[in-house]
Motif scaffolding. Structure first.
Motif, PDB file in Angstrom:
ATOM      1  N   TYR A   1       7.192   1.606  -2.718  1.00 13.52           N
ATOM      2  CA  TYR A   1       8.331   1.303  -1.654  1.00 13.52           C
ATOM      3  C   TYR A   1       8.289   2.472  -0.620  1.00 13.52           C
TER       4      TYR A   1
ATOM      5  N   LEU B   1       5.386   0.667   1.589  1.00 16.74           N
ATOM      6  CA  LEU B   1       6.117  -0.657   2.303  1.00 16.74           C
ATOM      7  C   LEU B   1       7.046  -0.136   3.464  1.00 16.74           C
TER       8      LEU B   1
ATOM      9  N   THR C   1       6.934   2.781   5.228  1.00 17.17           N
ATOM     10  CA  THR C   1       6.017   3.387   6.202  1.00 17.17           C
ATOM     11  C   THR C   1       5.526   2.335   7.233  1.00 17.17           C
ATOM     12  N   GLN C   2       5.300   0.985   6.597  1.00 15.02           N
ATOM     13  CA  GLN C   2       4.512   0.003   7.393  1.00 15.02           C
ATOM     14  C   GLN C   2       5.645  -1.020   7.847  1.00 15.02           C
ATOM     15  N   HIS C   3       6.863  -0.797   7.327  1.00 15.01           N
ATOM     16  CA  HIS C   3       7.923  -1.504   7.827  1.00 15.01           C
ATOM     17  C   HIS C   3       7.892  -3.225   7.693  1.00 15.01           C
ATOM     18  N   HIS C   4       7.124  -3.078   6.158  1.00 12.61           N
ATOM     19  CA  HIS C   4       6.741  -4.404   5.753  1.00 12.61           C
ATOM     20  C   HIS C   4       7.893  -5.609   5.415  1.00 12.61           C
ATOM     21  N   GLU C   5       7.560  -6.771   5.650  1.00 14.45           N
ATOM     22  CA  GLU C   5       8.256  -7.706   5.517  1.00 14.45           C
ATOM     23  C   GLU C   5       9.080  -7.819   4.164  1.00 14.45           C
ATOM     24  N   LYS C   6       7.957  -7.592   3.082  1.00  9.85           N
ATOM     25  CA  LYS C   6       8.565  -7.525   1.601  1.00  9.85           C
ATOM     26  C   LYS C   6       9.271  -6.465   1.433  1.00  9.85           C
ATOM     27  N   LEU C   7       9.687  -5.491   2.014  1.00 14.37           N
ATOM     28  CA  LEU C   7      10.321  -4.450   1.551  1.00 14.37           C
ATOM     29  C   LEU C   7      11.946  -4.728   1.081  1.00 14.37           C
TER      30      LEU C   7
END
Length: 360
Positions: free
Chosen positions: A311, A314, A316-322
């Motif tokens: 979590y 995700l 930190t990377q501002h991931h779309e799956k977050l």
């Protein structure tokens, strides 16, 4: 990021591990002369020794104005201690939970976690709050030692038998350990901060992950070794004691000597500190079911630590799956686990009432 920063981080971690090992060895030999029980050795000597890297990191970070790193280190270490370290140790061998852990130390850990949240709720930890935590640490340690020495000892403190205790050698070990901890903490903080800035990663995230795991390495080593050697009472006592000392001593000292109140990031108040509290509360049903941490419960702890770390990555990377990942955790995994543990806890309580508690 350059090779020097990586070298400083790894070199600092190596010094922290060596320093903690020297400190624990010297203190453990002295503890044997005091006739302290294995559980109390875990809750005090081992817990203080393995928390010393967190203390060195937090004070160094606080003095240099990196308050978020200090907060992240304490919170991240407490989460890692339960989910990662107890999880690993329980997978190796089921851990025995004593009655006093359920009645005193785990509830005390929960209360301290809530107290930390209350102190941080205004956005900072003030000096007077740090002094309060430090005073509680002294009172708690004094109580443990006096209570232990009043109780009949069932077994000796499990330390290596190296003949008569040589006080001067133990003192030198402790001093050398402290020196390595101080130097190692400075190298680790400097290297980690440079890497974080180079990668544009938030200080809090670095503290919650890289530094938290790095400074928890002594707990991993001592807990897993204790589990392998059959000293399971000391293993779990060391982890719970480390969490208590992280709040009382590490955060207490860091906020007492910091030139300004230690700022607490809003994200830590909204997510990470509540997670630390939930993890502390989760120890009650897990510890109470059979007064053991079984292998499957260890696996459960490890899975949740992996999920927590994922979590943070995700986030930190501002991931779309977050959003999807958060939804699955919030609405499926966590409620299902809570229901399962509640059922097991009720079953254990009925068995406890019907047949009595174990004699440990």
């Amino acid at each position: 990021m350059n090779a020097l920063d990586v070298f400083m981080l790894l070199g600092g971690l190596a010094l922290l591990l060596a320093g903690a090992n020297a400190l624990v060895r010297g203190a453990s030999h002295l503890a044997k002369a005091l006739g302290i029980s294995p559980l109390v050795v875990g809750l005090t000597i081992v817990a203080f020794g393995t928390s010393s890297p967190e203390l060195a990191i937090a004070t160094s970070a606080a003095m240099s104005g990196n308050g978020a790193l200090a907060i992240g280190n304490v919170v991240g270490s407490n989460i890692a201690n339960v989910l990662l370290i107890l999880g690993l140790a329980a997978v190796i061998a089921p851990l025995i939970v004593t009655k006093r852990l359920i009645r005193l130390d785990v509830p005390f850990m929960i209360v301290l976690s809530l107290l930390m949240y209350a102190m941080a709720s205004d956005g900072s930890i003030a000096r007077w709050e740090g002094i309060t935590l430090f005073v509680i640490a002294i009172v708690y340690t004094t109580f443990l030692i006096r209570h232990s020495r009043r109780q009949p000892q069932q077994e000796e403190v499990p330390v290596e038998k190296t003949g008569p205790i040589r006080t001067w050698r133990d003192v030198l070990l402790i001093l050398a350990g402290l020196a390595m901890l101080i130097l190692g903490s400075k190298l680790l903080v400097t290297g980690a901060m440079n890497i974080a800035h180079a990668l544009n990663v938030d200080e809090l995230i670095i503290g919650l992950t890289v530094i938290a795991i790095g400074t928890s390495a002594p707990e991993i080593a001592t807990t897993v070794t204790a589990a392998i050697k059959g000293q399971r009472e000391m293993a779990i006592g060391g982890v719970i004691g480390s969490n208590i000392f992280n709040i009382l001593l590490v955060l207490g000292v860091a906020s007492s000597i910091a030139p300004n109140p230690i700022p607490v990031p809003a994200s830590a108040l909204a997510f990470d500190i509540p997670v630390m509290i939930v993890v502390a509360v989760a120890c009650v049903p897990i510890f109470f079911t059979g007064f053991k941490i079984m292998r499957w419960e260890g696996v459960l702890f490890l899975c949740y630590y992996i999920a927590y770390t994922l979590y943070l990555v995700l986030l930190t990377q501002h991931h779309e799956k977050l959003p999807m990942f958060s939804h699955v955790l919030s609405w499926y995994a966590i409620p299902l686990t809570a229901i399962t543990l509640s059922v097991l806890c009720v079953h254990a309580w009925r068995k406890y009432r019907a047949h009595g508690h174990p004699k440990h």
